[in-house]
Design a protein around this motif. Structure first.
Motif: not given
Length: 363
Positions: A79, A84, A57-58, A105, A76, A60-63, A81
């Motif tokens: 996740l 992305l 999750e880190d 998404s 997945e 996916w969310q921060q990239s 977004h």
């Protein structure tokens, strides 16, 4: 990213690739344990300046740019977004659920398998196709064994006994790789191909070591009757694979003969195919054994990961250096990789697949 598809141990970036991106000024996040299956420890990424984070999750969310090997699977989907860009093998045409998840998404999705060079080659698909083709011949030889459901034929035969007959449908990268290995195992190989130009290339490369024939419906049925192993190596870039061998045609094949459908990522070129896994790779239909593993190169992750990064890194560097829009704008072949953007399917063969469904018997 650590891949979670069954028996998938490849990783999208080697430590050497991470080092190049860090040198460009990029922050590189790597999920803990992502590289272990390919022979790369977390420390190997840390030492080149990448940040190893504990959870998927880190990443996916921060990239902003997410590198994977295989397409996102169901767990997945939440996740993905809108901010992305996903760069991976997608194979959207036969996979409505994944396509809808990405479209809904708002993410940007670039598919390795539809990126092209100026001369129409597929540089990011080629290394995995080469590996899959070689593995296909190995799989065919293995499942010829009687205890595994095959006819009990040794691919190379033995003194005084004929070798197995291998039919390869499609003479591209997969078919060439399969033929090389099958010939190396002393099998008797026939390649069917529709492109006259490619037929000339194959003839120059293999000469008299393989039978190289122009494919048509009559020739295909004739060759199916004689084959012990049939390797489906047909590719229509980005589109659903045509069903060249129907269920009815299985009736002319030898009992317990073996099908290896390398086109399964794009839906398969045998009507009776469905995806299988490395843990449970085969099933039988009408007395014919089907091997339809959807991530064949995942069986050799050390080799496959290095080959994949060799191919993808120049494109990744470009994305990291100038951004997605500029990178695609300056290279029309790279732009062919764009499959989804702003909630729309941007790659025509994918859109057509959902409008029309799979073709049957056309190649």
């Amino acid at each position: 990213m650590k891949e979670i598809k069954q028996a998938e141990r490849r990783v999208a970036l080697t430590p050497a690739g991470a080092q190049e991106l860090v040198a460009l000024g990029s922050d590189v996040l790597v999920e803990a344990g992502a590289g272990v299956g390919s022979g790369f420890s977390d420390d190997a990424y840390k030492v080149v300046g990448a940040q190893v984070v504990p959870a998927a999750e880190d990443v996916w969310q921060q990239s902003e740019l997410l590198l994977k090997v295989k397409e996102p699977i169901e767990q997945e989907y939440p996740l993905i977004h809108a901010d992305l860009t996903l760069f991976t093998y997608l194979h959207l045409a036969p996979d409505r659920a994944q396509t809808e998840a990405i479209v809904n998404s708002g993410a940007t999705a670039i598919a390795y398998e539809t990126v092209e060079t100026a001369d129409g080659h597929l540089p990011l698909l080629a290394p995995m196709s080469e590996i899959a083709g070689r593995l296909a011949a190995h799989a065919g030889a293995y499942f010829l064994q009687s205890p595994l459901g095959g006819p009990g034929v040794l691919m190379g035969g033995v003194t005084g006994v004929a070798p197995a007959r291998i039919l390869v449908i499609g003479g591209g990268v997969v078919g060439t790789g399969a033929t090389r290995i099958a010939l190396g195992n002393e099998g008797e190989v026939t390649i069917l191909e529709r492109s006259l130009e490619r037929l000339h290339d194959l003839d120059q490369y293999f000469g008299s070591r393989a039978r190289i024939l122009m494919s048509d419906a009559i020739i295909l049925e004739q060759e199916l009757r004689e084959a012990d192993v049939v390797i489906g190596a047909v590719l229509v870039p980005g589109a659903v694979a045509p069903h060249l061998v129907t269920r009815e045609m299985l009736g002319v094949m030898r009992p317990r003969s073996v099908i290896v459908d390398v086109a399964i990522d794009q839906g398969g070129c045998f009507e009776t195919s469905h995806p299988t896994t490395h843990a449970d790779p085969v099933f039988e239909v009408d007395g014919v054994l089907h091997y339809c593993v959807a991530n064949m190169p995942g069986a050799v992750p050390v080799t496959a990961t290095r080959a994949l990064t060799n191919a993808t890194l120049p494109y990744i560097r470009r994305l990291a250096s100038v951004g997605v829009d500029a990178a695609l704008a300056e290279d029309p072949g790279f732009a062919r990789g764009l499959n989804v953007k702003d909630g729309e399917i941007t790659y025509a063969p994918v859109a057509e697949a959902f409008a029309e469904g799979p073709s049957v018997g056309a190649w």
